[in-house]
Design a protein around this motif. Structure first.
Motif, short mmCIF file in Angstrom:
data_model
loop_
_atom_site.label_atom_id
_atom_site.label_comp_id
_atom_site.label_asym_id
_atom_site.label_seq_id
_atom_site.Cartn_x
_atom_site.Cartn_y
_atom_site.Cartn_z
N GLY A 180 0.80 -1.22 0.00
CA GLY A 180 0.00 0.00 0.00
C GLY A 180 0.83 1.27 0.00
O GLY A 180 0.26 2.36 0.13
N LEU A 199 0.85 3.06 -4.32
CA LEU A 199 -0.20 4.07 -4.21
C LEU A 199 0.35 5.45 -4.57
O LEU A 199 -0.33 6.25 -5.24
CB LEU A 199 -0.79 4.09 -2.80
CG LEU A 199 -1.93 5.09 -2.59
CD1 LEU A 199 -3.11 4.77 -3.50
CD2 LEU A 199 -2.37 5.11 -1.12
N MET A 213 -5.80 -3.23 -4.46
CA MET A 213 -5.54 -1.79 -4.46
C MET A 213 -6.84 -0.99 -4.48
O MET A 213 -6.92 0.10 -3.88
CB MET A 213 -4.64 -1.42 -5.65
CG MET A 213 -4.27 0.06 -5.73
SD MET A 213 -3.58 0.77 -4.20
CE MET A 213 -1.95 0.03 -4.18
N TRP A 257 -7.82 -0.90 -1.00
CA TRP A 257 -6.90 -0.02 -0.27
C TRP A 257 -7.22 1.45 -0.57
O TRP A 257 -7.24 2.29 0.33
CB TRP A 257 -5.46 -0.36 -0.66
CG TRP A 257 -4.40 0.39 0.09
CD1 TRP A 257 -3.54 1.31 -0.41
CD2 TRP A 257 -4.09 0.28 1.48
NE1 TRP A 257 -2.70 1.79 0.56
CE2 TRP A 257 -3.01 1.17 1.75
CE3 TRP A 257 -4.60 -0.47 2.53
CZ2 TRP A 257 -2.46 1.32 3.02
CZ3 TRP A 257 -4.04 -0.34 3.80
CH2 TRP A 257 -2.98 0.55 4.03
N HIS A 293 -0.65 -3.11 5.73
CA HIS A 293 -1.40 -2.59 4.58
C HIS A 293 -2.65 -3.43 4.36
O HIS A 293 -2.92 -3.89 3.25
CB HIS A 293 -0.52 -2.58 3.32
CG HIS A 293 0.64 -1.64 3.41
ND1 HIS A 293 1.94 -2.05 3.24
CD2 HIS A 293 0.70 -0.30 3.66
CE1 HIS A 293 2.75 -1.00 3.37
NE2 HIS A 293 2.02 0.07 3.61
N PRO A 312 -6.48 -3.71 3.92
CA PRO A 312 -7.64 -2.86 3.63
C PRO A 312 -8.76 -2.97 4.66
O PRO A 312 -9.49 -1.99 4.90
CB PRO A 312 -8.11 -3.37 2.26
CG PRO A 312 -6.89 -3.97 1.64
CD PRO A 312 -6.13 -4.57 2.79
#
Length: 683
Positions: free
Chosen positions: A514, A518, A551, A554, A606, A608
């Motif tokens: 993450g 990102l 992602m 996230w 990381h 979510p």
């Protein structure tokens, strides 16, 4: 030192594979999901021993019956004389030339199971050569033409007939419970039942004399779920086979220790391990034509499936090994020898392309032969290289070029008629400064029928892997032209962790899922919006699958204000649940620095699931029941959060799909559902 072919040739090649005729008045329609699903797919091209012809399989789609089927086609190497060699909806595939070129052997399901057939390339009816009680998974033929190498799923230690009888007994017994002693219990999209994919030699003309080359090995070759016969190689004298297998006992679910084994065809001895010195992945053996060298690919780091492959050369008489082109920071694929045994040819990810390279066997000097597009070697004949090529505007066809990459010629154009009626979006690649001011690459695709004075909503695609790439490739699932054809601008960032940019760049995502990625995604999207003012930054949706789906989850908690909507396909939602539910444990153990119970802080760093209190963006969640890589509970959990927090959301569930969506009608439903979701929030 790397040599690059003339830039003019690169431009010529780029134009040749992206050119589509412009019809008067431009009566073409924008590319859509029906075009994607029904596009003919060329595969497995094989150059004849004389170098005069190429046979290949061509997959077509039967939408009415919701299936694909393939037949064999034949063409001369200059593209003339194209003809369909077989015509059977049961599927004919895996063509292989006899050494003299008088016959073509292939696999076909036309008898009710997958067996070996043969046909004369000039004309005639196909005849069946094998009639085993089990399906054959793949096939090769020895250099002397006397022996077929095939694979079948058998219970270790049991012949094909005994395996078939045992399966019948299990079916008749009526009990459905299975007792497991080891992992894997399930893998990719199937539940383990004790059978293994084993290699068998089959004397041509005497299939009853077939021999299991690995009878006592509780291991697979080809490896499951994605291995093929590139994991095998006949010696030039047809006396031995070298094959790849992970023979690690109960450690299989957390080991990447694939080894090479050599076994004589006559069964005079058991398989002998050639790579016992390397605890990491060894694969893709290829004997030199002179028989003096075995080339293969090897990783250095055990447990890491995205480590760089290095080319290893082993003397067949001495057993001595050396690394070839150690300084070349690319991870090559299948190896092909030149006829004089002086050069190896291979393809590798390369700055958003899959390029073809030549490697000098003596000094390791690496030369770029074909740079642009997604390219895969088909074979060599005389002074020509044959390869398949595709890119973001064109599906795969066969091409040839001179040894130095010049004089590129197109051999096939299997989708010519369909392409004439389709309008694609143009694409561009650019770089920007991402995390830590390092260079990151990005592709954009313009909407079909682009008008520079209009503003277009944006589909922001995030690739999976995570060690993957949204490169210059015509993809049959996540094809950006599907969105461009629907009126969207497409942005695809190859963030830190992507492949083809050097191993350090690939390594950088591990233990930082993450973090750096990102940052790259944020900076890449902004760079695209700044660079292309026709992109509407107020109307952006983000989409991703697998790690891309992770992602999306996230982003929902750590970048919640940016997007109008999200699409999460088979994404990781909870890192703890992912570790205990997935099948290939080496993956989360490498990526998160050990088993969950040994390092929970890293797994949760990381996660979510820890940020759902910030979720607010509308999300479409998609998951398949047969996805054992990222189990369906991950998707259901994300949808539960969305519903409980009363965030606009939908859940598309496929009871019969795995980590991918493969059935034609399901693919159409997938695309239509996704585009309807984007249209709802962006248009």
């Amino acid at each position: 030192m790397k040599k690059h072919f003339n830039i003019a040739l690169a431009v010529l090649y780029f134009v040749s594979v992206t050119w589509i005729p412009l019809l008067a008045g431009d009566s073409r329609h924008p590319f859509n999901v029906n075009d994607l699903v029904t596009m003919k797919r060329l595969g497995d091209p094989q150059v004849s021993p004389s170098g005069s012809a190429i046979v290949f399989s061509l997959r077509e789609t039967d939408l009415e019956n919701n299936r694909g089927f393939s037949n064999l086609w034949l063409t001369s190497v200059d593209g003339s004389g194209l003809k369909q060699l077989t015509n059977n909806q049961a599927s004919d595939y895996n063509p292989r030339w006899s050494p003299g070129g008088e016959f073509l052997y292939f696999l076909s399901a036309r008898s009710g199971s997958s067996q070996v057939w043969k046909i004369r390339p000039e004309s005639g009816e196909a005849t069946q050569l094998t009639d085993f009680p089990l399906d054959l998974g793949g096939m090769e033929i020895s250099p002397d033409g006397k022996t077929l190498l095939v694979s079948m799923d058998v219970f270790p230690g049991k012949a094909p007939k005994e395996t078939s009888e045992q399966l019948s007994e299990i079916m008749e017994d009526g009990k459905t419970g299975r007792l497991y002693k080891n992992l894997f219990v399930r893998h990719w999209d199937f539940w383990a039942d004790g059978r293994r994919s084993h290699l068998f030699t089959v004397p041509v003309g005497s299939p009853e004399k077939c021999r299991d080359l690995m009878p006592d090995m509780d291991a697979d070759c080809p490896s499951k779920p994605f291995g093929g016969f590139e994991e095998t190689s006949f010696s030039p004298d047809s006396k031995y086979v070298v094959f790849t297998a992970r023979n690690v006992g109960h450690r299989e679910a957390w080991s990447t220790n694939f080894d090479l084994y050599q076994v004589p065809l006559d069964g005079s001895s058991s398989p002998r391990c050639l790579t016992v010195d390397n605890p990491a992945w060894d694969t893709s053996p290829a004997f030199s034509p002179d028989g003096n060298t075995l080339a293969y690919l090897a990783m250095k780091r055990p447990g890491f499936e995205a480590d760089r492959y290095r080319v290893i050369l082993m003397g067949t008489r001495t057993g001595r090994k050396r690394v070839l082109a150690e300084e070349w920071d690319r991870s090559p694929g299948t190896l092909t020898w030149s006829s004089d045994s002086k050069t190896l040819y291979t393809s590798a990810g390369n700055l958003g392309q899959d390029s073809i390279f030549a490697i000098d066997v003596i000094n390791g000097e690496t030369t770029t032969v074909i740079e642009q597009g997604s390219n895969s070697l088909a074979g060599l004949a005389g002074d020509r290289i044959f390869f398949t090529a595709d890119n973001l505007k064109s599906p795969a066809d066969i091409y040839s070029c001179a040894i130095d990459g010049s004089d590129i010629k197109q051999v096939t154009n299997v989708n010519a008629e369909a392409l004439e009626s389709i309008s694609f979006g143009d694409f561009e690649q650019f770089s920007f400064k991402g995390w830590n001011d390092e260079t990151v690459w990005c592709y954009i695709v313009k909407p079909a029928g682009f008008e520079k004075n209009k503003r277009y909503p944006v589909a922001f695609l995030i690739h999976g892997g995570p060690q993957g790439s949204f490169g210059n490739h015509f993809h049959y699932r996540w094809n950006p032209q599907s969105y461009a054809g629907a009126g969207y601008a497409v942005v695809m960032v190859d963030f830190h962790g992507s492949t083809g940019y050097g191993q350090a760049f690939t390594d950088s995502i591990s233990k930082d899922w993450g973090g750096k990625p990102l940052v790259d995604l944020k900076m890449g999207l902004q760079a695209a919006l700044d660079r292309y003012p026709w992109m509407d930054g107020e109307k952006v949706g983000a989409l991703g699958a697998s790690y891309g789906g992770y992602m999306i989850n996230w982003i929902a908690g750590n970048w919640p204000e940016r997007f109008n909507c999200l699409v999460n396909h088979d994404g990781v939602f909870d890192m703890r649940g992912m570790y205990y539910g997935t099948e290939e444990l080496w993956f989360p153990e490498w990526e998160q620095d050990g088993p969950y119970w040994m390092n929970p802080e890293q797994h949760e760093k990381h996660n979510p699931a820890l940020f759902v209190s910030e979720w607010k963006t509308p999300m479409l969640v998609i998951h398949g029941m047969l996805d054992f890589r990222i189990p369906v509970e991950q998707g259901l959990s994300a949808f539960t959060v969305l519903q409980r927090r009363e965030i606009p959301s939908k859940f598309l569930y496929f009871p019969d799909e795995n980590h991918w969506v493969l059935q034609p009608k399901n693919s159409i439903q997938w695309h239509n559902t996704v585009l309807e979701w984007l249209d709802e929030w962006l248009k």
